[in-house]
Scaffold this motif. Structure first.
Motif, PDB file in Angstrom:
ATOM      1  N   LYS A  96     -10.098 -28.358 -21.527  1.00  0.00           N
ATOM      2  CA  LYS A  96      -9.738 -27.815 -22.841  1.00  0.00           C
ATOM      3  C   LYS A  96      -8.875 -28.818 -23.605  1.00  0.00           C
ATOM      4  O   LYS A  96      -9.115 -29.080 -24.787  1.00  0.00           O
ATOM      5  N   ASP A  97      -7.873 -29.379 -22.919  1.00  0.00           N
ATOM      6  CA  ASP A  97      -7.004 -30.364 -23.564  1.00  0.00           C
ATOM      7  C   ASP A  97      -7.810 -31.575 -24.022  1.00  0.00           C
ATOM      8  O   ASP A  97      -7.588 -32.102 -25.117  1.00  0.00           O
TER       9      ASP A  97
ATOM     10  N   LYS B 215      -8.157 -26.275 -17.843  1.00  0.00           N
ATOM     11  CA  LYS B 215      -7.094 -26.629 -18.786  1.00  0.00           C
ATOM     12  C   LYS B 215      -7.218 -28.088 -19.198  1.00  0.00           C
ATOM     13  O   LYS B 215      -7.093 -28.426 -20.381  1.00  0.00           O
ATOM     14  N   GLU B 216      -7.494 -28.966 -18.218  1.00  0.00           N
ATOM     15  CA  GLU B 216      -7.667 -30.383 -18.543  1.00  0.00           C
ATOM     16  C   GLU B 216      -8.854 -30.580 -19.467  1.00  0.00           C
ATOM     17  O   GLU B 216      -8.776 -31.360 -20.425  1.00  0.00           O
TER      18      GLU B 216
END
Length: 164
Positions: A87-88, A84-85
């Protein structure tokens, strides 16, 4: 009543046969029966011990499996968090790059528009000056056909120069 009270000879022979049978059973059958019972008892004890050992092993394996599952969940959560990090971060970088590229495109478009505007103004000025010169030449040619008009015009120009 004879049937209820046995005769002495019958009791004697029954007792002797019982003692012989007891001796034969003790000599030949009692030891194997006792050893079979002891062997059966030890087998049962071994089976109970093995069952207890298996129960302990199953409890240990269950506990180990729970620990592995817990560890796998934690690793999964860490991997999902990192993904997620990442992707962000990628999305943020893409937005930033898009803004930079958009800014460059807007700046290039503004420069291009300014250049086109300047070129158009220069062309308009050139056309206006060339048209003005043509008009002035035609007007002057027509005006200065006469000598007296030329002298009057030069005099007017000199008056304007002195005033400025």
């Amino acid at each position: 009543m004879d049937l209820l009270i046995p005769e002495i000879g019958l009791v004697f022979w029954h007792t002797i046969s019982f003692l012989i049978l007891l001796f034969l059973l003790a000599k030949f059958a009692w030891k194997p029966v006792l050893s079979a019972i002891k062997e059966r008892e030890s087998n049962i004890e071994n089976a109970l011990a093995a069952a207890e050992q298996a129960k302990l092993e199953m409890a240990r394996l269950t506990n180990e499996n729970e620990q592995l599952l817990k560890q796998a969940r934690e690793e999964r959560d860490i991997i999902l968090k990192e993904a997620k990090e990442l992707k962000d971060k990628i999305v943020a970088e893409a937005k930033e790059q898009a803004q930079v590229e958009g800014g460059k495109l807007i700046e290039n478009a503004k420069r291009e528009i300014e250049d086109q505007k300047n070129k158009a103004l220069a062309e308009v000025k050139n056309q206006v000056s060339s048209l003005s010169l043509d008009i002035a030449r035609k007007v002057l040619t027509k005006e200065f056909e006469d000598q007296s008009k030329q002298e009057a015009y030069v005099g007017d120009l000199l008056k304007d120069v002195r005033l400025n």
